[in-house]
Design a protein around this motif. Structure first.
Motif, PDB file in Angstrom:
ATOM      1  N   LYS A  17       0.800  -1.221   0.000  1.00  0.00           N
ATOM      2  CA  LYS A  17       0.000   0.000   0.000  1.00  0.00           C
ATOM      3  C   LYS A  17       0.838   1.279   0.000  1.00  0.00           C
ATOM      4  CE  LYS A  17      -3.853   2.278   2.324  1.00  0.00           C
ATOM      5  NZ  LYS A  17      -4.956   2.118   1.391  1.00  0.00           N
ATOM      6  N   SER A  18       1.902   1.318   0.832  1.00  0.00           N
ATOM      7  CA  SER A  18       2.592   2.603   0.996  1.00  0.00           C
ATOM      8  C   SER A  18       3.421   2.992  -0.227  1.00  0.00           C
ATOM      9  CB  SER A  18       3.473   2.566   2.238  1.00  0.00           C
ATOM     10  OG  SER A  18       4.493   1.616   2.046  1.00  0.00           O
ATOM     11  N   SER A  19       3.954   2.007  -0.941  1.00  0.00           N
ATOM     12  CA  SER A  19       4.849   2.353  -2.045  1.00  0.00           C
ATOM     13  C   SER A  19       4.304   1.970  -3.411  1.00  0.00           C
ATOM     14  CB  SER A  19       6.190   1.642  -1.852  1.00  0.00           C
ATOM     15  OG  SER A  19       5.984   0.247  -1.953  1.00  0.00           O
ATOM     16  N   GLY A  20       3.294   1.115  -3.441  1.00  0.00           N
ATOM     17  CA  GLY A  20       2.787   0.656  -4.723  1.00  0.00           C
ATOM     18  C   GLY A  20       3.655  -0.423  -5.367  1.00  0.00           C
ATOM     19  N   GLU A  21       4.696  -0.912  -4.643  1.00  0.00           N
ATOM     20  CA  GLU A  21       5.520  -2.003  -5.171  1.00  0.00           C
ATOM     21  C   GLU A  21       4.678  -3.267  -5.292  1.00  0.00           C
ATOM     22  OE1 GLU A  21       8.949  -2.723  -5.729  1.00  0.00           O
ATOM     23  OE2 GLU A  21       9.555  -0.629  -5.598  1.00  0.00           O
ATOM     24  N   PHE A  27       2.831  -9.007   6.350  1.00  0.00           N
ATOM     25  CA  PHE A  27       1.729  -8.127   6.007  1.00  0.00           C
ATOM     26  C   PHE A  27       0.442  -8.623   6.670  1.00  0.00           C
ATOM     27  CE2 PHE A  27       3.205  -5.226   2.649  1.00  0.00           C
ATOM     28  CZ  PHE A  27       4.493  -5.697   2.523  1.00  0.00           C
ATOM     29  N   THR A  28      -0.438  -7.700   6.955  1.00  0.00           N
ATOM     30  CA  THR A  28      -1.716  -8.062   7.529  1.00  0.00           C
ATOM     31  C   THR A  28      -2.556  -8.760   6.446  1.00  0.00           C
ATOM     32  OG1 THR A  28      -1.541  -6.059   8.818  1.00  0.00           O
ATOM     33  CG2 THR A  28      -3.703  -7.117   8.760  1.00  0.00           C
ATOM     34  N   VAL A  47      -1.050  -4.098   3.579  1.00  0.00           N
ATOM     35  CA  VAL A  47      -0.382  -3.211   4.528  1.00  0.00           C
ATOM     36  C   VAL A  47       0.594  -4.016   5.374  1.00  0.00           C
ATOM     37  CG1 VAL A  47      -0.762  -1.586   6.427  1.00  0.00           C
ATOM     38  CG2 VAL A  47      -2.484  -1.838   4.625  1.00  0.00           C
ATOM     39  N   ALA A  48       1.798  -3.490   5.479  1.00  0.00           N
ATOM     40  CA  ALA A  48       2.814  -4.170   6.291  1.00  0.00           C
ATOM     41  C   ALA A  48       2.376  -4.194   7.749  1.00  0.00           C
ATOM     42  CB  ALA A  48       4.152  -3.446   6.168  1.00  0.00           C
ATOM     43  N   THR A  49       2.654  -5.302   8.406  1.00  0.00           N
ATOM     44  CA  THR A  49       2.297  -5.434   9.814  1.00  0.00           C
ATOM     45  C   THR A  49       2.993  -4.342  10.616  1.00  0.00           C
ATOM     46  OG1 THR A  49       2.343  -7.791   9.423  1.00  0.00           O
ATOM     47  CG2 THR A  49       2.166  -7.091  11.710  1.00  0.00           C
ATOM     48  N   ALA A  50       2.259  -3.727  11.524  1.00  0.00           N
ATOM     49  CA  ALA A  50       2.825  -2.649  12.320  1.00  0.00           C
ATOM     50  C   ALA A  50       4.032  -3.156  13.078  1.00  0.00           C
ATOM     51  CB  ALA A  50       1.778  -2.121  13.287  1.00  0.00           C
ATOM     52  N   PRO A  86       4.669 -17.062   2.577  1.00  0.00           N
ATOM     53  CA  PRO A  86       3.421 -17.023   3.320  1.00  0.00           C
ATOM     54  C   PRO A  86       3.098 -18.348   3.990  1.00  0.00           C
ATOM     55  CG  PRO A  86       3.161 -16.261   1.059  1.00  0.00           C
ATOM     56  CD  PRO A  86       4.476 -16.934   1.146  1.00  0.00           C
ATOM     57  N   LYS A  87       2.047 -18.288   4.745  1.00  0.00           N
ATOM     58  CA  LYS A  87       1.578 -19.416   5.535  1.00  0.00           C
ATOM     59  C   LYS A  87       1.557 -20.754   4.787  1.00  0.00           C
ATOM     60  CE  LYS A  87      -2.348 -19.926   8.645  1.00  0.00           C
ATOM     61  NZ  LYS A  87      -3.696 -19.437   8.926  1.00  0.00           N
ATOM     62  N   ASN A  88       2.237 -21.731   5.325  1.00  0.00           N
ATOM     63  CA  ASN A  88       2.232 -23.081   4.761  1.00  0.00           C
ATOM     64  C   ASN A  88       2.686 -23.160   3.307  1.00  0.00           C
ATOM     65  OD1 ASN A  88       1.583 -24.516   6.985  1.00  0.00           O
ATOM     66  ND2 ASN A  88      -0.624 -24.508   6.601  1.00  0.00           N
ATOM     67  N   GLU A  89       3.186 -22.040   2.795  1.00  0.00           N
ATOM     68  CA  GLU A  89       3.530 -22.003   1.372  1.00  0.00           C
ATOM     69  C   GLU A  89       4.562 -23.074   1.022  1.00  0.00           C
ATOM     70  OE1 GLU A  89       2.417 -20.654  -1.203  1.00  0.00           O
ATOM     71  OE2 GLU A  89       4.050 -20.648  -2.656  1.00  0.00           O
ATOM     72  N   GLN A  90       5.611 -23.177   1.855  1.00  0.00           N
ATOM     73  CA  GLN A  90       6.670 -24.135   1.493  1.00  0.00           C
ATOM     74  C   GLN A  90       6.159 -25.581   1.518  1.00  0.00           C
ATOM     75  OE1 GLN A  90       9.919 -25.330   3.615  1.00  0.00           O
ATOM     76  NE2 GLN A  90       8.842 -25.726   5.521  1.00  0.00           N
TER      77      GLN A  90
END
Lengths: 800, 298
Positions: free
Chosen positions: A38-42, A83-84, A103-106, A118-122
């Motif tokens: 969100k903050s950079s658009g990357e 990220f959330t 949004v990146a986790t605070a 991400p979760k369980n991805e591997q």
């Protein structure tokens, strides 16, 4: 026979793919879009989307995703580690475009997230033998003289090592440093280090993502035997102007990024990132009288820009330019570096077809000036390629994703041009230019067969043409060398003439089928078993007979006398995530078999030598091992442990009496422990401990005197072992106060905390100095060299 | 601690220097330690060592031709090499053959050979039931046009002092290989050095037919006032050039494994054991045409 096999195999594959897609072709709708930060658009690469059960997909290199589902209500969950989660309930009764800003986790959760999977991805992905390292992790690691280094970071992964701590390049699963395909925004980087291997060419500020494929290499990649290192640059902030700078002991960095062609909402239709880095060692040398005219520095520039033509079409431009400059007055001067440029167009056609095509130019060159009086000369050499890479990804349905495309490379090798300096007697001479064309065509499908079984299978058809115009030397017995098994020695065959080839005439031609296959079987949601096989061909060869590459090594194409190298790799793995994804565990075993391994005859002199084919020996190689990695991804303490048990061996006529010997990258045990600890809101700690069993070293089997000098006799290659290697590095980062005006951070590093002088080599010499007097004493000694003593450093980074 | 002493064009030298140069600046990086006593590297087997050849030197027409035979010893041994005194040594040019006589300490000598340009000599050694054979050809060497000396200031690779220099006209159209021997007061001077492989041996590949001036035949040589300096320029066959190139590279190699360090490998001889090929000898049997000039430093 071979062609028949090829056509059968490809027909079978196409049928399999079409069959599976047709059978499943019911009336589906597609949800697709881009996932961005969100903050950079990357764009976020590899963010996952789950639609419940095993239905799901992940975003590609451009943040694009597409998922076809039967009509109905779905709860879509987007995940990206650090990220959330983003959730949305959709009622799918027509094709839907859904762009997601995550949004990146605070950060005040006081947790550090180290791994971008991400979760369980591997566990659930069909991929094996590969690893992504987040650039944030690279920056937190203790750094040599304060320079965060991508290549040093990947050496903390299982199966990745280096022949010594100051060597350039890296070794993957026992392969040579020349067997890695290093891509920066798809452009080949031929020499990935500065200052003879001390630092990598990748400016950590400009890099977004680093992915290393050690095995299970998909059909989309080809051209090297051991690995692919896919490095992506940041795209640039398309929401606002941002800058960052870093001041270190050896170099400084500056990066700016900004949107352009802003839309009414402030978001740019395009954005750019421009980064530069320069070392300033030479500024110090200017202060010293005796070093005033010496030069030694490097710099590099990174650029990336993208522009959205419209909703569905986007253009990217990226470039890299790096240079090292070195001079010792009245002796030698040299400059070398890579330059590359990539122009890419991505487009999603409809909702299910993502098309990308890249036009890439890449070049590596060096210039060497011999400044010694009497024979002063200048020497130049370069390799350049133009590369066109169209690729389509077809999100056929929720169960099949097909990729197909081409990878066409036109190479020009200019091995050398010599010209006189200062009116020396050296004659101007240009070594014959070599031209080649490499074409890889591939088709790959990722298929979910059942809720527990998924396979990815592909085929790459690689072709290599050595092209004229060139005069090819002809030899007696049809080869430049013959091996005399009785004497265990190579003899040169006499040259009988030259054969002329016209412009673009095919001098030699090779083609090969490279099947790639991987299978993932889910035992349950958190445990899986994977099996992978890949065949790789390598058509260009690094002309280097040193333990690690040097800036003066040149590449040469396969041709009438040098055959392509090829490797088969088979791997089996077990993957599990435990404690609610806090721990990721992977265990893999692999076996690699290499044919036509390129090596060089004993005593080969490869510099300034046009007749390289008369120096090349070929043989076989094999490597096998087991790799364990345990990641702890969340919490105050994060990090990983990796352990590798491996062997790497070569068998080349004339070397080691024709018996198997340990290659330079052979290392039985390798253990890396990497940890990060969030001490407080402002302090982050990092550390790594490395242990490796001794690397091979060749001990002399005897000595004798010739022309007044003591000469060593050798019989067994790499018959001895260096002492074991171990080292502890620590780092600490002091973040600014949240209220601080300038967002600056201090990074402190100490390499080799307990100052162990690890042996980089043991060599043997005749003592040639007595006091100040240089004299051949006839007395011999063994000497250990070590590179990194304790090295403290500090750097300051700030954002503006 | 090491520091750069002698640097040559070859990558090995300047790379190591550069790495040191970089790192020395910040740390005391790059360290050497003698570990001779920590290692136990015996010797698998002993080999016959052949050193010597046939020299055509018009300045010394009555020259005795000498060959030395010895055996290899373990690398870290503090002993002297053991001489081989009981071999039968002979050379032949295809029509005539000469027997060498053992004089002392492994030296075998013969008088009366008057080599001519392009003559090929074949060496035969019989020892302990094995036959060893090798051959080499005398190839013409051009003259040293002039030999001179000067007092030169310190450079990155040499201290200040007297240096001899020479001018040579390379013959066009022929591949020439040169080997320089510098004798100070009639004693050959050589030290293990990184620059040797580019200074003591030269190929004309990049200056064929050209005149070279101010060639330094040995950068390490130390000369004082009053010394007599003789420079011998040997025309050698390619095989011997390759051998010497490897020999000077290996003996000058300071073992830096940063880069530029070729894998240690045996330097093979042109003499073969025809009885038991795996028991190959080391060293070299060469033939050379020699041109020499002398000068007194005044």
């Amino acid at each position: 026979m071979r062609d028949l096999l090829l056509s059968k195999a490809s027909t079978l594959m196409v049928l399999l793919m079409l069959g599976s897609s047709l059978v499943l072709a019911q009336r589906n709708f597609t949800v697709s879009g881009y996932i961005k930060e969100k903050s950079s658009g990357e764009s976020l690469i590899g963010a996952t989307l789950s639609a419940g059960g095993t239905l799901g997909t992940s975003s590609n290199e451009y943040g694009f995703y597409s998922l076809s589902l039967p009509p109905g209500n779905y709860r879509l969950v987007f995940n990206y580690l650090g990220f959330t989660s983003f959730e949305q309930i959709i009622d799918l009764n027509a094709n839907l475009t859904l762009n997601v800003d995550m949004v990146a986790t605070a950060t005040d959760l006081q947790e550090v997230v180290i791994n971008a999977s991400p979760k369980n991805e591997q566990v659930q992905s069909t991929e094996m033998g590969n690893k992504t390292i987040a650039i944030a992790t690279v920056k937190k690691l203790p750094a040599v003289i304060g320079e965060p280094d991508v290549l040093r970071a990947i050496q903390l992964l299982p199966g990745v090592s280096n022949t010594n701590e100051a060597a350039s390049g890296f070794n993957v699963r026992g392969g040579g440093a020349d067997q890695n395909l290093i891509l920066l925004d798809e452009a080949t980087i031929y020499n990935a280090t500065h200052l003879f291997g001390l630092f990598s060419v990748f400016n950590a500020d400009a890099i977004k993502d680093v992915k290393l494929y050690k095995g299970g290499i998909p059909a989309t990649y080809g051209g090297r035997l051991s690995s692919v290192l896919d490095v992506r640059q940041r795209e640039g902030n398309n929401r606002e102007f941002k800058g960052e700078a870093g001041i270190g002991l050896i170099s400084s960095r500056l990066l700016v990024e900004a949107p352009f062609a802003r839309k009414p909402n402030g978001e740019g239709r395009g954005s750019f990132m421009l980064a530069g880095r320069r070392s300033y060692l030479d500024l110090f040398t200017k202060l010293s009288k005796s070093f005033r005219d010496n030069k030694l520095y490097f710099y590099d520039l990174n650029l990336k820009s993208n522009f959205a033509l419209n909703e569905n079409n986007r253009l990217y431009l990226s470039g890299y330019f790096g240079r090292d400059n070195f001079k010792l007055p009245s002796l030698v001067a040299a400059q070398w570096g890579n330059a590359s440029g990539t122009l890419r167009w991505t487009s999603n056609w409809g909702k299910k077809l993502f098309f990308q095509t890249s036009a890439i130019a890449s070049r590596y060159d060096y210039n060497l000036d011999n400044l010694r009086s009497g024979y002063e000369f200048s020497w130049k050499s370069d390799i350049a390629n133009f590369n066109l890479r169209p690729r389509a990804t077809w999100y056929v349905n929720a169960k099949n994703t097909i990729k197909f495309g081409a990878d066409a490379l036109a190479y020009t090798f200019r091995p050398g041009q010599i010209s006189p300096l200062n009116n020396s007697p050296i004659r101007t001479k240009t070594f014959a230019e070599n031209r080649a064309f490499e074409l890889g065509l591939y088709l790959d499908n990722e298929q979910k067969i059942s809720s527990s079984l998924a396979i990815q299978y592909g085929l790459r058809w690689s072709n290599f043409f050595r092209l004229g115009a060139e005069y090819i030397r002809q030899y007696e017995l049809g080869a430049p060398l013959r091996f005399d098994a009785l004497q265990n020695l190579y003899f040169r065959n006499a040259q009988t003439g030259l054969k002329a080839y016209k412009n673009n005439e095919v001098i030699s031609q090779n083609n090969a089928l490279e099947p790639r296959f991987s299978l993932r079987y889910l035992l349950n949601e958190r445990n899986s078993i994977k099996l992978g096989y890949n065949k790789m061909y390598q058509y260009i060869h690094l002309i280097s007979n040193t333990t690690s590459p040097t800036p003066l090594d040149i590449w040469t194409p396969s041709g009438p006398y040098i055959s392509p190298q090829n490797a088969d790799q088979l791997a089996l793995g077990y993957f599990t995530n435990t404690a609610n994804n806090a721990y990721e565990i992977s265990f893999e075993v692999y076996f690699k078999d290499i044919n036509n391994l390129t090596d060089f005859v004993d005593g080969a002199d490869l510099l300034f030598n046009e007749n390289i084919e008369a120096q090349v020996a070929k043989g076989n190689g094999r490597a096998y091992g087991a790799e364990l990695q345990i990641n702890k991804n969340v919490g105050k303490l994060t990090g990983w442990l990796s352990y590798t048990l491996s062997r790497s061996q070569g068998k080349i006529p004339g070397v080691n009496n024709g018996n198997w010997y340990a290659t330079n990258s052979d290392q039985l045990h390798q253990l890396n422990l990497v940890g990060f600890y969030k001490l407080s809101k402002r302090w982050d700690l990092g550390g790594n401990f490395i242990f490796g069993s001794g690397r091979p070293v060749t001990y002399p089997s005897g000595k004798y005197t010739s022309n007044g000098l003591v000469v060593a006799d050798f019989s067994l290659r790499n018959g001895g072992r260096l002492p074991a290697y171990h080292r502890l590095d620590l780092s600490a980062t002091l973040h600014p106060k949240a209220s601080a005006k300038r967002q600056g951070e201090w990074v402190f590093s100490v390499i080799n905390v307990y100052n162990r002088l690890n042996a980089a080599s043991i060599f043997f010499r005749e003592i040639s100095e007595v006091g100040d007097l240089e004299i051949a004493t006839g007395t011999t000694e063994a000497v250990k060299t070590a590179f990194f003593p304790i090295i403290p450093s500090v750097s300051y980074n700030f954002k503006f | 601690m090491f520091f750069f002493i002698q640097i040559d064009l070859k990558l090995l030298q300047w790379v190591s220097t550069a790495v040191l140069f970089t790192t020395l600046f910040f740390t005391t990086l790059g360290c050497e330690k003698v570990v001779t006593d920590d290692l136990n590297i015996g010797q698998s087997e002993s080999r016959l060592v052949i050193e010597g050849g046939i020299e055509r030197n018009p300045s010394r027409p009555q020259q005795v031709q000498r060959i030395r035979l010895s055996q290899t010893i373990p690398y870290l041994s503090k002993e002297r090499a053991q001489a081989v005194t009981t071999a039968l040594v002979s050379v032949s040019d295809g029509t005539q053959s000469w027997k060498f006589q053992h004089t002392s300490n492994g030296w075998y000598e013969v008088e009366g050979i008057i080599p001519t340009v392009n003559q090929t000599f074949k060496l035969t050694i019989l020892w302990k039931g094995d036959t060893y054979q090798g051959q080499s050809q005398v190839l013409a060497v051009p003259q040293i046009d002039s030999l001179y000396y000067a007092y030169e200031a310190e450079t990155s690779i040499t201290d200040e002092g007297y240096f001899v220099r020479l001018d040579i006209q390379d013959p066009p159209g022929i591949a020439n290989y040169y080997f320089f021997r510098v004798l100070v007061n009639d004693t050959v001077f050589v030290v293990p050095d990184r620059g040797n492989n580019r200074t003591l041996v030269l190929s004309d590949a990049f200056f064929d037919g050209k005149r070279s001036t101010r060639v330094n035949p040995n950068e390490e040589v130390r000369i004082k006032l009053g010394d007599k300096v003789t420079v011998q320029q040997l025309g050698i066959p390619r095989g011997y050039f390759d051998y010497l190139y490897q020999l000077f590279t290996q003996t000058g190699n300071q073992g830096l494994s940063v880069v530029g360090n070729p894998p240690p490998a045996p330097i093979r001889s042109n003499v073969f054991n025809t009885t038991r090929p795996t028991q190959y000898p080391v060293g070299y049997f060469y033939a050379a045409d020699v041109n020499e000039k002398s000068i007194i430093i005044k």
